[in-house]
Design an enzyme around this catalytic site. Structure first.
Site, short mmCIF file in Angstrom:
data_model
loop_
_atom_site.label_atom_id
_atom_site.label_comp_id
_atom_site.label_asym_id
_atom_site.label_seq_id
_atom_site.Cartn_x
_atom_site.Cartn_y
_atom_site.Cartn_z
N LYS D 131 1.08 -1.75 0.04
CA LYS D 131 0.60 0.21 0.17
C LYS D 131 0.92 1.37 -0.29
O LYS D 131 1.13 2.10 1.28
CB LYS D 131 -0.63 -0.27 1.06
CG LYS D 131 -2.15 -0.86 0.68
CD LYS D 131 -2.98 -1.02 2.55
CE LYS D 131 -3.93 -2.67 1.63
NZ LYS D 131 -5.31 -2.65 3.21
N LYS D 163 -4.00 -15.27 -1.53
CA LYS D 163 -5.19 -14.74 -0.36
C LYS D 163 -6.41 -15.28 -1.38
O LYS D 163 -6.12 -16.00 -1.58
CB LYS D 163 -4.85 -12.89 -0.91
CG LYS D 163 -3.59 -12.35 -0.73
CD LYS D 163 -3.65 -10.84 -1.36
CE LYS D 163 -4.26 -10.23 0.72
NZ LYS D 163 -3.92 -8.77 0.17
#
Lengths: 286, 286, 286, 286, 286, 286
Positions: D131, D163
């Site tokens: 991020k 994920k």
């Protein structure tokens, strides 16, 4: 009237130098390595073959350095002589491209200077336009500055100029000026093109403080200048040449913009004279 | 005499389009979005305001597409009219840059055509040089081709031309030619510049089949042509203008190369006329 | 108050998209091709997880297209939903980078909007500064515009701002203003930073029509505004926050510039929800 | 615990410096050359106006050099003072961009350091995420390293992280892990995100040796750690802040990854103080 | 054993396509436009002239599209025939460069496949190295994958491999492994090169779970494998050829890495056959 | 026979160096900074492990400089030893890429030299082709030159070669030659491929002075050479190998072009030996 024009940042014109070197050298000079040995030293002088305003030596030097970073470049201030010294292979490879830059840049600066000279003493400024050679905007504008002109906006991005089409779409000069003033960024003036005295007055009353009068006659310019020259900056353009620029300058306007400074500048006659060219006996490849 | 010149590969000139668009648009048009709404449609016609050889429409169209890929570009073959249709913000942003390309390219093609016309019927070819605008090599050479000239080498890399300095370093015309022939790649001719009849003969006897006679008078050209025109290609250059090009063409040489084709071509007068410009009532920003 | 801000030209921000995609994807997604077959279709929705001013969807979409030109991108206007549909490999590869752009752009726009809201009705404009994230100038300025601010100069090149150091070197406010007015290009206003009422008056009397008052108290602002607000544009800056911006706006100045719009904007909470994720039975690699 | 983080290769961040300089300087500083003569020397000191972890001086110096390669840059190690000396035109042009880099980089390093400090003595590592600001990946990751964090994968290309969506498509944690282990390149670990103790156990039994526990409560983390901490690396993420990071660190997991290190780092207060600014009497342009 | 290798992201190999097209086409094909008219249509078939593993068609197609975006490219799945259809000028210009890519890519894939074949049934994986052609890393690694090999790290950046020099500087295998484990990012395995059984044991006891045995004999490999194959991954390299690869594969190691997959792959024999080549009567330029 | 081949301009091959460094280093060497301190000095020697023609040291040196501009690079002329000295982090990072260049370049030069050797004394020239590795054209052609071959055209742009397809479209050898001669630029020879003695004669009588005989037997070559060797340059190609090249050279043709010089050159065995590798006691990170 101030410091000399600052050479534009290299990043604005170096890509043009790279294009120019690349388009000329390509995979390498096919001729010189056949007859000139690597390391054969020499020197050369850049010569003006006509009276001119010198402009662009930094760019020409960048061409030499791009081709051979070891070349020695020197300006002898006293007599304006420019010399290049080093490996002849590099000098010969750079010659044409360096001269092609100087022919254009000295050409634009010298041509501009003739207009600036013609209005000397009137207080009027000669201003350039966006009619530059594609890819050459920053160098062309630098050359007009060296020739004594004042720059206008560099591109669409750094100046607001409401032209005839904008005015028509906005529904009139007054509406166009008001719309622009309402939203313009703080740093930019709002200029508007007007085509009559009535429009000029409407523009000023709507808040404009910079007018461009396109294709007006000197009497029309004079009439508008008498009314508005102290309320707004007045610039004129269209059909200006060396024969009428002084008459226009005397009408009371503040600036004259001339596309021909860049779109019709004659090429300057500049050459490179190589000195000390001697055969190395016995070194011509066997 | 063959197919029309092929437009050079886009990769050779598109960087110039990118530079040109970038230098003009920068962070965005500061004016138009203040008064013209996004999506406001319009159309425009590209107009020649003088007789000219058309050249560069593909490049001008590339400018429009680069600024707004949605613009419709159309050539009406019947009457040569070029139209651009779409979002007015894009058309207005592209206008100046597209025209700047056309002014140069039509200018070079038209100017070249005058020289080609002047030698019509003699069988002599008009040839361009490397005195092009930096960054413009491929477009300038394309434009001379469109104007009817034959191209010479594009750059240093695709042709061998032994000039005065090479000859001096090699120790004479004959030695220079022999050294070059011994090592030249198979694909390239070996051309040599000569300055007298004696040198011309020495060059041919050393194996050269292409001579460049620089700055010779027409009688000198004629004398050399009479002796050597069937043993070698003969090209002349230096001091050529519209007033003497025909006389030179009649001396019996095969080619005339002229730097002025590109370094002194007058700019062509081309404009963009926007049609249907109407205010959208009630849509001017409140 | 005018048209919505125009998205800056792609060439000003696409290099950032390219950097961002390149730095995240590099030699390719190491994970997804291990478990998701090429061609496995899916769709995703971009979700705001807080109230926000939407900004940057075009840029996020450019990220998706850069990674997989076949992805379908759709904005459902009615409810603001953004969907992305196509090959799941592409969607998963683009997700993080697209969201990183939205987090910043919605963040800046939303944060700016809070300042604009706070001065609503005063007629004062909130203005941005050059304290943007390196590489993000055009997107940061676009986002402040979407948030309702007015842009100031984009960079050093499109605005003249005489700051304290310039004034000191020039020898005073008046000398600085006069030197600038004498040589400035026609398109740019001349703004000057002043630190006292006396300097403000000196500036205006020397010809400045745009003053920047840095780090003044509201009473000082008010005093200067009362004297000069109709003779010059007045901008204030320094120490502005949501708690005092309204008080400042009521002093009579015209603009308030705030570096924090861009250097301290909180990141917005935006996510991508993938729908219809199902295993393809029997297709997991054996 | 090891050598200081290595500055990433210039090629990973220099394009950002180039973008940043280009977006701020554009066609050239419009202000300084009006009042500061070329060659006017000066010096400046970079000052931290708050306690901070210093980070990014090499990048700030690269900005100065990019604008004026002649500037002298010096770090006085004894007291951490940074000085820049040379032509004032260059210093003033580079000031804002150099500071914008430092504000971000010192900001991220300092903010990261607060988390690292908070878990001191627990043996747990603070880890960054993807991020980051688009275009800033290598600098953001360098800054978290300078702040004391351990880096996670730089991008999608240099780490395998299965994920929730990957797990769903593969048909479960066990299947996903096995598919990945079967085809993964030798150099990369196979990490998998799990959402429950059951999934964690399934993952480890399928061969995973690195688990990411997302959005678990500290008791859940502790339970999993007690069972699996010696069989696999355990990383947790989600909802971590300065108030709970120590509690999480004491649950027995090995790593805590925190997106806020980069998406919510406050800007550091850094300034440039120019010294010796004096007018050159008589040199202001007439 | 899994999905077919994913073609690397275009951004990793398209620059090579651009270089290749640019170096071959330069200022334009000098031959074809002399005898083939613009618009003359044709088609061509790509032919394998030896049995081979097909690899690189997407790249070859990218070459054709780069030269002429209008060309139709088609793969007839049934019989593996590749056809290209469109303007002959484009097909002829792209031919050599497209084939040069295929010769290399099919060559590497086919050569790799011979090693993979040779170890079939042993469960051992053939692994590539960084001994690829400069500029070709992503394509060479893709081709080894198509040939059936498993990729090793792409570059220095995405894998940790402690080689002899690292071990020497660190002061021994154990110290090197511990230093690396202490600071390595979470995503990367820590591999270490060992030169003896003693070193191998030291490495594993220091925490390494991946060993590279360089230049060991099969008996040495077998001895180490018997001791450590269930505690660490074992890779061998050095002196592997088609004549000994099976023997090595049967020693119990997990992977065999082979530089020759890329540095010594024979070029594949691939050609382009143009069909329907007919003169257009009367259209040859007069 | 002339000066040694000139290294091609850096701009033609430096992009390949950049690609190669970038593809290998990416976000940075993941291994070395874990165990080698910044500033740890060392030196290395480049070693040939087989007899070879040295080629490409300038390029290998460019790789070292690109990674660490401070490295000292030295060629000890006396014994051909190449040394690299400086920060070990840089040397270790550059090692593989520098060697990969040398393996290819020495490989091509050495392989070419074997063919040149084989025809020694015949006066025939060995010529390269366009079957080079994509992206490697200028380096591959330089390496064949270093190996003693003569270069043929670099690309499609700098040579005219009428091949079978051109001849078919033009309607015959004679028509193709005449069309080409009518429009070819002055700098390029017109070469034509012929497939029989009859075609060869037709070509010469139509004005061609350079023939390419493809896939002819030695007796056919001899027959054509006897008739035409003094009227045109004769080049042969197709099926040439070390076993038959001398026989071909003795047929009386002037040049033999061989694709295998570049498409099948074996990789040379070159290595880098690092000296003085010692642990710094106490400096391994704690």
């Amino acid at each position: 009237m101030g410091f000399p024009p600052a050479l534009p940042p290299e990043r604005t014109w170096f890509p043009l130098v790279e294009l120019a070197v690349s388009e000329d050298i390509g995979a390498g000079d096919a001729t010189t390595p056949l007859v000139v040995e690597a390391g054969h030293q020499g020197s050369a002088i850049i010569e003006a073959r006509q009276p001119l305003v010198v402009c662009g030596l930094e760019v020409a030097f960048a061409v030499f350095r791009e081709i051979d970073a070891q070349l020695q470049l020197r300006t002898l201030i006293r007599d304006g002589e420019q010399t290049v010294q080093g490996d002849l292979r590099g000098i010969l490879a750079a010659e044409r491209t360096a001269l092609n830059f100087l022919m254009r840049m000295c050409g634009v600066a010298s041509w501009t200077h003739r207009f600036v000279d013609a209005v000397e003493g009137t207080g009027v400024r000669i201003v350039d336009t966006r009619k530059t050679l594609p890819g050459w905007r920053s160098l062309d504008k630098y050359a007009t500055g060296v020739g004594g002109a004042t720059n206008h906006r560099v591109g669409l991005y750094d100046g607001i100029l409401l032209k005839d089409n904008h005015v028509a779409i906005a529904g009139g000069v007054g509406l166009a000026v008001k719309a622009a003033l309402a939203a313009a960024p703080a740093n930019l003036r709002v200029c508007v093109e007007v085509e009559s005295e009535a429009q000029a007055i409407e523009a000023v009353e709507s808040g404009a403080d910079y007018l461009l009068l396109d294709n007006r006659t000197p009497p029309e310019m004079r009439a508008i200048a008498e009314q508005l020259a102290d309320r707004a900056q007045l610039e004129v353009s269209g059909g200006v040449h060396l024969g009428n620029v002084r008459e226009i300058a005397e009408t009371g306007v503040h600036r004259i913009s001339i596309g021909a400074l860049t779109h019709s500048a004659p090429s300057a006659d500049v050459a490179l004279e190589i000195e000390n060219v001697v055969a190395k006996p016995g070194r011509v490849p066997a």
